[in-house]
Structure formats: structure tokens, C-alpha cells
Design an enzyme around this catalytic site. Structure first.
Site, PDB file in Angstrom:
ATOM      1  N   ALA A  70       0.847  -1.193   0.000  1.00  0.00           N
ATOM      2  CA  ALA A  70       0.000   0.000   0.000  1.00  0.00           C
ATOM      3  C   ALA A  70       0.879   1.239   0.000  1.00  0.00           C
ATOM      4  CB  ALA A  70      -0.916   0.007   1.222  1.00  0.00           C
ATOM      5  N   ASP A  71       0.304   2.325  -0.472  1.00  0.00           N
ATOM      6  CA  ASP A  71       0.992   3.607  -0.381  1.00  0.00           C
ATOM      7  C   ASP A  71      -0.054   4.699  -0.201  1.00  0.00           C
ATOM      8  OD1 ASP A  71       3.853   4.707  -0.661  1.00  0.00           O
ATOM      9  OD2 ASP A  71       2.608   6.127  -1.753  1.00  0.00           O
TER      10      ASP A  71
END
Length: 195
Positions: A70-71
Site C-alpha cells: 500500500a501507499d
């Protein structure tokens, strides 16, 4: 379900527990520089996929665990506000966000069975106007460190948020609805491939 999490974020680990997912933590080490003229949504999607791919390349191919990456980034108009470099940078970002409605973009990517699925969550966040005294106290508390946009909604800065339109968990760094959907989709692929 047990997965590999391409992050060392304690918030993401806790959020995964909420949907009964345990994880082995394997942070991805990639270049997180923003490309020239790259939009915030494109930026986080690219990084999420690159993180998942980096871990995929480093694990034993017989490993059947899904890899989740994820970012998260904060965007104000066209400006990407990532993690602060230092206290002065955090103060600069928070002054920009003060009294605004901005976007928090969180992308997730799940790799498994020779495919990568990805989704983007965007939440509109309305922040109250902040005084220098409030900002100085927040910087002193140290909560701005290692957080996109220099704040965490789950901490002291939560009292500054007048309204959100979107996902609270997405603002924290892992939108649970989208995460559960992608993991479910990967399980569907598993059932198809085994039948």
C-alpha cells in the site's frame, strides 16, 4: 488468512487484524520519488504495485502467500505532500493544509498467482484552520514523523478534522473495504485455478 505485508507500518498491521488477516512483515525498499508531472493518484498506484513487485522478486516462488502493498499520500490541488523530511518541512505542509479540503489517496496492490490486482481509495478531508501554537505543539509531540501530509488522523490531529468524505481507514493508510475486496478476488482466482 495470512499474507506478506510489504510495509512496516504498525497502523496497517492493526487494520489488517480488524479483518482477521495476519501478516509477515517484509518492507519493500524502492525509490519513492515522484515522477515529473505525476498525478497523486497515479503516484500511489505506481508505488503500491512497485512495492508488491519488489517483494515478489525477493521471495521464494513456491511461497503461496499473497503479497499486499500500500501507499498513501496527501494532495492539495496538484501538489503531493508526502512524508516530511524534517520538522520545518512538516510545519510547511501543515500550514498549507490548515483550513483546506484536501485529498488522501491510498492505493493497495495484491500480488498472487502471477497477477497483481490494484485499487485506489480517495478521501476528501476537511481540516480546520490551525494556529501557530497548535502546530508547534503538534510538531513537539512528534506525531508528524513518517506520515504523509505530516499528520495522522488517528492521533492528536484527529481533533482538527471537521469532516471526511470517504474512508477513515484509507486516511490511516489501508482502506479496509478495498483491501477485503482484493483479497476476496485473489481467493476467487485460487478456487478457479485449483478446479
Amino acid at each position: 488468512m495470512h499474507i506478506i505485508l510489504a510495509s512496516r507500518s504498525p497502523r496497517r498491521i492493526e487494520l489488517l487484524k480488524q479483518i482477521d488477516v495476519s501478516c509477515t512483515v517484509m518492507p519493500a525498499d524502492i525509490d519513492e520519488s515522484v515522477w515529473l508531472n505525476e498525478a497523486a493518484a497515479d503516484y500511489v498506484l505506481r508505488l503500491a504495485v512497485e512495492k508488491a513487485e519488489a517483494i515478489r522478486a525477493s521471495v521464494d516462488q513456491s511461497n503461496q502467500l499473497f503479497i499486499l502493498a500500500a501507499d498513501t499520500t496527501v494532495a492539495l490541488a496538484d501538489e503531493i505532500l508526502g512524508k516530511p523530511e524534517n520538522d520545518a518541512d512538516a510545519m510547511r505542509m501543515l500550514k498549507k493544509l490548515s483550513g483546506t479540503t484536501h485529498q488522501v489517496h491510498t492505493a493497495i496492490a495484491v500480488y498472487g498467482y502471477n497477477r497483481t490486482l490494484r485499487l485506489l481509495n480517495t478521501t476528501q478531508v476537511e481540516m480546520m484552520p490551525l494556529t501557530d501554537t497548535m502546530l508547534e505543539a503538534y510538531i513537539q509531540a512528534g506525531e508528524h514523523r513518517d506520515k504523509a501530509g505530516s499528520y495522522g488522523i488517528q492521533g492528536l490531529a484527529g481533533a482538527w478534522i471537521q469532516r471526511i468524505d470517504g474512508s477513515y481507514s484509507g486516511v490511516m493508510g489501508l482502506p479496509l473495504y478495498e483491501t477485503a475486496q482484493l483479497l476476496h478476488q485473489m481467493n476467487e482466482y485460487l478456487i478457479i485455478e485449483r478446479s
